[in-house]
Write a protein that holds these residues in place. Structure first.
Motif, PDB file in Angstrom:
ATOM      1  N   CYS A   3      74.974  80.293 -19.128  1.00  0.00           N
ATOM      2  CA  CYS A   3      74.507  78.912 -18.987  1.00  0.00           C
ATOM      3  C   CYS A   3      75.531  78.019 -18.272  1.00  0.00           C
ATOM      4  CB  CYS A   3      74.164  78.346 -20.369  1.00  0.00           C
ATOM      5  SG  CYS A   3      73.496  76.680 -20.346  1.00  0.00           S
ATOM      6  N   ALA A   4      76.808  78.112 -18.659  1.00  0.00           N
ATOM      7  CA  ALA A   4      77.845  77.276 -18.037  1.00  0.00           C
ATOM      8  C   ALA A   4      77.957  77.603 -16.545  1.00  0.00           C
ATOM      9  CB  ALA A   4      79.188  77.481 -18.732  1.00  0.00           C
ATOM     10  N   GLY A   5      77.917  78.878 -16.222  1.00  0.00           N
ATOM     11  CA  GLY A   5      77.984  79.301 -14.824  1.00  0.00           C
ATOM     12  C   GLY A   5      76.787  78.790 -14.032  1.00  0.00           C
ATOM     13  N   ALA A   6      75.621  78.797 -14.675  1.00  0.00           N
ATOM     14  CA  ALA A   6      74.415  78.308 -14.007  1.00  0.00           C
ATOM     15  C   ALA A   6      74.575  76.840 -13.629  1.00  0.00           C
ATOM     16  CB  ALA A   6      73.195  78.499 -14.913  1.00  0.00           C
ATOM     17  N   ALA A   7      75.149  76.029 -14.547  1.00  0.00           N
ATOM     18  CA  ALA A   7      75.359  74.605 -14.261  1.00  0.00           C
ATOM     19  C   ALA A   7      76.373  74.427 -13.132  1.00  0.00           C
ATOM     20  CB  ALA A   7      75.834  73.885 -15.525  1.00  0.00           C
ATOM     21  N   LEU A   8      77.435  75.232 -13.176  1.00  0.00           N
ATOM     22  CA  LEU A   8      78.488  75.137 -12.156  1.00  0.00           C
ATOM     23  C   LEU A   8      77.941  75.448 -10.756  1.00  0.00           C
ATOM     24  CD1 LEU A   8      81.759  74.975 -12.823  1.00  0.00           C
ATOM     25  CD2 LEU A   8      81.686  77.161 -11.651  1.00  0.00           C
ATOM     26  N   VAL A   9      77.194  76.551 -10.689  1.00  0.00           N
ATOM     27  CA  VAL A   9      76.614  76.988  -9.420  1.00  0.00           C
ATOM     28  C   VAL A   9      75.633  75.923  -8.896  1.00  0.00           C
ATOM     29  CG1 VAL A   9      74.900  78.654  -8.589  1.00  0.00           C
ATOM     30  CG2 VAL A   9      76.946  79.473  -9.749  1.00  0.00           C
ATOM     31  N   GLU A  10      74.810  75.422  -9.808  1.00  0.00           N
ATOM     32  CA  GLU A  10      73.817  74.411  -9.441  1.00  0.00           C
ATOM     33  C   GLU A  10      74.474  73.126  -8.936  1.00  0.00           C
ATOM     34  OE1 GLU A  10      69.534  73.110 -10.966  1.00  0.00           O
ATOM     35  OE2 GLU A  10      70.378  75.107 -10.726  1.00  0.00           O
ATOM     36  N   ALA A  11      75.569  72.718  -9.584  1.00  0.00           N
ATOM     37  CA  ALA A  11      76.263  71.492  -9.183  1.00  0.00           C
ATOM     38  C   ALA A  11      76.805  71.603  -7.761  1.00  0.00           C
ATOM     39  CB  ALA A  11      77.399  71.191 -10.160  1.00  0.00           C
ATOM     40  N   LEU A  12      77.008  72.845  -7.293  1.00  0.00           N
ATOM     41  CA  LEU A  12      77.516  73.066  -5.934  1.00  0.00           C
ATOM     42  C   LEU A  12      76.382  73.358  -4.952  1.00  0.00           C
ATOM     43  CD1 LEU A  12      80.611  75.259  -6.859  1.00  0.00           C
ATOM     44  CD2 LEU A  12      80.643  72.902  -6.030  1.00  0.00           C
ATOM     45  N   GLY A  13      75.155  73.176  -5.397  1.00  0.00           N
ATOM     46  CA  GLY A  13      74.015  73.408  -4.517  1.00  0.00           C
ATOM     47  C   GLY A  13      73.558  74.856  -4.494  1.00  0.00           C
ATOM     48  N   GLY A  14      74.148  75.689  -5.352  1.00  0.00           N
ATOM     49  CA  GLY A  14      73.768  77.096  -5.389  1.00  0.00           C
ATOM     50  C   GLY A  14      72.668  77.356  -6.401  1.00  0.00           C
ATOM     51  N   LYS A  15      72.415  78.644  -6.670  1.00  0.00           N
ATOM     52  CA  LYS A  15      71.353  79.006  -7.603  1.00  0.00           C
ATOM     53  C   LYS A  15      71.738  80.214  -8.451  1.00  0.00           C
ATOM     54  CE  LYS A  15      66.952  77.321  -6.074  1.00  0.00           C
ATOM     55  NZ  LYS A  15      67.480  76.147  -5.361  1.00  0.00           N
ATOM     56  N   MET A  16      71.236  80.198  -9.696  1.00  0.00           N
ATOM     57  CA  MET A  16      71.338  81.378 -10.544  1.00  0.00           C
ATOM     58  C   MET A  16      69.945  81.632 -11.097  1.00  0.00           C
ATOM     59  SD  MET A  16      73.479  82.118 -14.035  1.00  0.00           S
ATOM     60  CE  MET A  16      75.136  82.267 -13.386  1.00  0.00           C
ATOM     61  N   THR A  17      69.369  82.793 -10.759  1.00  0.00           N
ATOM     62  CA  THR A  17      68.000  83.108 -11.194  1.00  0.00           C
ATOM     63  C   THR A  17      67.959  84.540 -11.725  1.00  0.00           C
ATOM     64  OG1 THR A  17      67.370  84.067  -9.067  1.00  0.00           O
ATOM     65  CG2 THR A  17      67.033  81.684  -9.327  1.00  0.00           C
ATOM     66  N   THR A  18      66.794  84.947 -12.199  1.00  0.00           N
ATOM     67  CA  THR A  18      66.607  86.360 -12.522  1.00  0.00           C
ATOM     68  C   THR A  18      66.504  87.127 -11.203  1.00  0.00           C
ATOM     69  OG1 THR A  18      64.204  86.297 -12.477  1.00  0.00           O
ATOM     70  CG2 THR A  18      65.258  85.730 -14.577  1.00  0.00           C
ATOM     71  N   LEU A  19      66.451  88.453 -11.278  1.00  0.00           N
ATOM     72  CA  LEU A  19      66.348  89.271 -10.060  1.00  0.00           C
ATOM     73  C   LEU A  19      65.066  88.980  -9.299  1.00  0.00           C
ATOM     74  CD1 LEU A  19      67.575  92.671 -11.576  1.00  0.00           C
ATOM     75  CD2 LEU A  19      68.824  91.268  -9.927  1.00  0.00           C
ATOM     76  N   LYS A  20      64.056  88.488 -10.010  1.00  0.00           N
ATOM     77  CA  LYS A  20      62.793  88.144  -9.345  1.00  0.00           C
ATOM     78  C   LYS A  20      62.773  86.697  -8.866  1.00  0.00           C
ATOM     79  CE  LYS A  20      59.547  91.385 -11.378  1.00  0.00           C
ATOM     80  NZ  LYS A  20      59.236  91.709 -12.774  1.00  0.00           N
ATOM     81  N   GLY A  21      63.861  85.981  -9.062  1.00  0.00           N
ATOM     82  CA  GLY A  21      63.928  84.602  -8.606  1.00  0.00           C
ATOM     83  C   GLY A  21      63.425  83.590  -9.612  1.00  0.00           C
ATOM     84  N   GLU A  22      63.172  84.033 -10.848  1.00  0.00           N
ATOM     85  CA  GLU A  22      62.682  83.091 -11.858  1.00  0.00           C
ATOM     86  C   GLU A  22      63.813  82.209 -12.374  1.00  0.00           C
ATOM     87  OE1 GLU A  22      59.723  86.447 -13.796  1.00  0.00           O
ATOM     88  OE2 GLU A  22      61.913  86.551 -13.818  1.00  0.00           O
ATOM     89  N   VAL A  23      63.435  80.966 -12.664  1.00  0.00           N
ATOM     90  CA  VAL A  23      64.362  80.007 -13.270  1.00  0.00           C
ATOM     91  C   VAL A  23      64.556  80.423 -14.725  1.00  0.00           C
ATOM     92  CG1 VAL A  23      64.498  77.603 -14.071  1.00  0.00           C
ATOM     93  CG2 VAL A  23      63.730  78.126 -11.727  1.00  0.00           C
ATOM     94  N   ILE A  24      65.770  80.342 -15.233  1.00  0.00           N
ATOM     95  CA  ILE A  24      66.055  80.728 -16.628  1.00  0.00           C
ATOM     96  C   ILE A  24      66.090  79.475 -17.502  1.00  0.00           C
ATOM     97  CG2 ILE A  24      67.733  81.868 -18.155  1.00  0.00           C
ATOM     98  CD1 ILE A  24      68.607  83.445 -15.544  1.00  0.00           C
ATOM     99  N   ASP A  25      65.367  79.549 -18.626  1.00  0.00           N
ATOM    100  CA  ASP A  25      65.289  78.410 -19.544  1.00  0.00           C
ATOM    101  C   ASP A  25      66.372  78.516 -20.617  1.00  0.00           C
ATOM    102  OD1 ASP A  25      63.308  76.184 -20.772  1.00  0.00           O
ATOM    103  OD2 ASP A  25      64.121  77.456 -22.360  1.00  0.00           O
ATOM    104  N   TYR A  26      67.071  77.401 -20.856  1.00  0.00           N
ATOM    105  CA  TYR A  26      68.176  77.414 -21.825  1.00  0.00           C
ATOM    106  C   TYR A  26      67.899  76.547 -23.051  1.00  0.00           C
ATOM    107  CZ  TYR A  26      70.721  79.758 -18.110  1.00  0.00           C
ATOM    108  OH  TYR A  26      71.104  80.647 -17.146  1.00  0.00           O
ATOM    109  N   SER A  27      66.624  76.496 -23.467  1.00  0.00           N
ATOM    110  CA  SER A  27      66.323  75.665 -24.634  1.00  0.00           C
ATOM    111  C   SER A  27      66.247  76.460 -25.934  1.00  0.00           C
ATOM    112  CB  SER A  27      65.034  74.878 -24.405  1.00  0.00           C
ATOM    113  OG  SER A  27      63.976  75.760 -24.142  1.00  0.00           O
ATOM    114  N   GLY A  28      65.856  77.708 -25.883  1.00  0.00           N
ATOM    115  CA  GLY A  28      65.695  78.486 -27.115  1.00  0.00           C
ATOM    116  C   GLY A  28      67.001  79.067 -27.599  1.00  0.00           C
ATOM    117  N   SER A  29      66.958  80.279 -28.147  1.00  0.00           N
ATOM    118  CA  SER A  29      68.219  80.907 -28.541  1.00  0.00           C
ATOM    119  C   SER A  29      68.223  82.387 -28.156  1.00  0.00           C
ATOM    120  CB  SER A  29      68.433  80.752 -30.049  1.00  0.00           C
ATOM    121  OG  SER A  29      67.320  81.273 -30.733  1.00  0.00           O
TER     122      SER A  29
END
Ligand code: NAG
Ligand code: NAG
Length: 352
Positions: free
Chosen positions: A296-322
Motif C-alpha cells: 500500500c505505501a509503495g502504491a501511494a509513493l508510485v502514484e504520487a510520482l505519476g506512476g502506477k501499481m496494478t495487478t498483472l491484469k491492470g486492475e486497481v487494488i482496493d485498500y479498504s478491507g483487510s
C-alpha cells in the motif's frame, strides 16, 4: 452560640440564611457553567473524532515508521532476534517473526491508535499487550510543512491505515539489512493516499501524499524495451520465464528482498543509498499472493510520482478491507504502464 444556622463560606465570611441561599444559587450557576463546558468539549472531541487531518496523519506516519525502525535496528544490533515461524505462506514457505517485528509493531501501532483511537489500523503483527503509552508529539517536520502548507480533513470512517512493522523479515534474519524497511500507508475510500517507507539501517525516509507532494523523485529516464525488472528474492526462479516471455531473454532480472525496497528501486536513490544498499530497476513485478501492508505505501509513493501499481491484469487494488492481493503486481514510475501490461503473458496463479 447564637448564630447556629449560619454557615462558614470560603474566606471566613459568615452568611445569614438568605446569604446561604444566594451562595447555593451561585454554586449551581458555577456547576452549570462547568458542566456546559464539559459538554462543549465533548462535542469538540466528537468533531475531531469524526474527521482526521491527512497532513497530521502523514507526519504521524513518518514518526511511527522512524520509531518502529529504531526498534528494528536495535534488536538486530543486539542480535536478540528470537526468530520463530508464525505459519506458512500460501506458497508453503515458512513465515518468520522476530522480536524486531514485535517491538516495532508495538511502537507503530500504539503511536497510531493512541493518537487516533477511532481509526481502523491493519498491522502485520498482533499482540495482546494493552496500555502502551506511546504518544505523538504532534510535530510536523519542516519538509512536510513546506510541501503541504495546509491541512486536509477527511471523515475518519473513510480511512484505513496499513502498518508493516518490518518488511523483509527473512532478509533481516540473514543480516541483509539493506532490504529491510518499516512502512505506513493511509488509504482513503480504499485508495492509497499517504505512503511512508523508512530504511532503518540508513535512516532515510521516503514519504508521499498523493496530489500534494513527496520527498522522493522519479529518475529522469526509464527503459521500456528491455527493462530491468526487480522481483522477489524468494521466487525469482518462478518469474524468470514469465519476464523473458514479455521482454526477451536479455532483460535483466534483479532478485531483491522486501516490497518496500523494490518500490524504492524505481525512484532516485535516497540520500544515504549506495550501490551496496540499493538497486535500480524500471519495473517491479510480483506474481504470487501478497499482503496489502507490503504494497500500500509503495502504491501511494508510485502514484504520487505519476506512476502506477496494478495487478498483472491492470486492475486497481482496493485498500479498504483487510484481505491480501492475489492478482499479482506490476509497478512502474516513468513508463507507459498500459503498454507494458500488454506485453505480459497470461499468468495462471498456482493452485494450492
Ligand atoms: C551484520 O552485518 C553487519 C554489517 O552489515 C555487521 O557489522 C554485523 O556484525 C553483522 N551481524 C551478524 C550477527 O552477523
Ligand atoms: C529464451 O530462453 C528460453 C530458455 O530460457 C528459450 O527457450 C527461448 O528459445 C529463448 N528465446 C529467444 C528468443 O532466444
Amino acid at each position: 452560640m447564637v448564630e447556629t444556622h449560619d454557615t462558614m463560606a470560603p474566606m471566613g465570611i459568615r452568611l445569614s440564611p438568605l446569604g446561604v441561599a444566594i451562595f447555593c444559587l451561585l454554586g449551581v450557576g458555577v456547576i452549570y457553567h462547568l458542566y456546559a463546558g464539559v459538554i462543549s468539549n465533548r462535542v469538540a472531541a466528537f468533531r475531531q473524532g469524526s474527521n482526521v487531518d491527512l497532513r497530521d496523519l502523514l507526519a504521524l506516519s513518518v514518526e511511527a515508521a522512524v520509531q518502529g525502525g529504531k526498534e528494528v535496528k536495535k534488536v538486530r544490533e543486539e542480535n536478540t532476534l528470537d526468530e520463530r515461524t508464525k505459519g506458512k505462506t500460501k506458497e508453503g514457505a515458512s513465515e518468520l517473526m522476530t522480536l524486531g517485528d514485535l517491538r516495532s509493531h508495538k511502537k507503530m501501532f500504539y503511536l497510531m491508535k493512541n493518537t487516533y483511537p477511532a481509526l481502523k489500523v491493519n498491522s502485520e503483527e498482533h499482540d495482546s499487550s494493552v496500555g502502551e503509552d506511546e504518544v505523538w508529539n504532534r510535530d510536523i517536520p519542516s519538509d512536510i510543512l513546506e510541501k503541504v502548507p495546509e491541512g486536509h480533513e477527511v471523515p475518519a470512517h473513510t480511512v484505513t491505515v496499513w502498518i508493516d512493522p518490518l518488511d523483509a523479515t527473512q532478509e533481516y534474519t540473514e543480516n541483509l539489512s539493506q532490504y529491510v524497511t518499516t512502512m505506513v500507508c493511509v488509504a482513503v475510500d480504499g485508495k492509497p493516499v499517504i505512503g511512508v517507507i523508512h530504511k532503518p539501517f540508513t535512516g532515510d525516509t521516503a514519504w508521499a501524499f498523493v496530489g500534494h507532494g513527496t520527498n522522493v523523485r522519479a529518475r529522469t529516464s526509464y527503459i521500456s524495451s528491455s527493462p530491468k525488472v526487480i522481483v522477489s528474492r524468494s521466487h525469482a526462479g518462478k518469474v524468470k520465464s514469465f519476464i523473458q516471455d514479455a521482454f526477451g531473454n536479455t532483460t535483466t532480472i534483479t532478485p531483491a528482498g522486501g516490497a518496500g525496497y523494490k518500490v524504492l528501486s524505481l525512484v532516485e536513490p535516497l540520500p544515504h543509498d549506495t550501490a551496496a544498499t540499493s538497486d535500480q530497476a524500471d519495473v517491479y513485478i510480483h506474481v504470487t499472493f501478497i499482503k496489502k501492508w507490503d504494497i500500500c505505501a509503495g502504491a501511494a509513493l508510485v502514484e504520487a510520482l505519476g506512476g502506477k501499481m496494478t495487478t498483472l491484469k491492470g486492475e486497481v487494488i482496493d485498500y479498504s478491507g483487510s484481505e491480501g492481493n492475489s492478482g499479482g503486481l506490476v509497478a512502474t514510475v516513468g513508463l507507459d504502464h498500459k503498454a507494458l501490461l500488454e506485453k505480459l503473458p497470461n499468468w495462471v496463479p498456482e493452485k494450492h
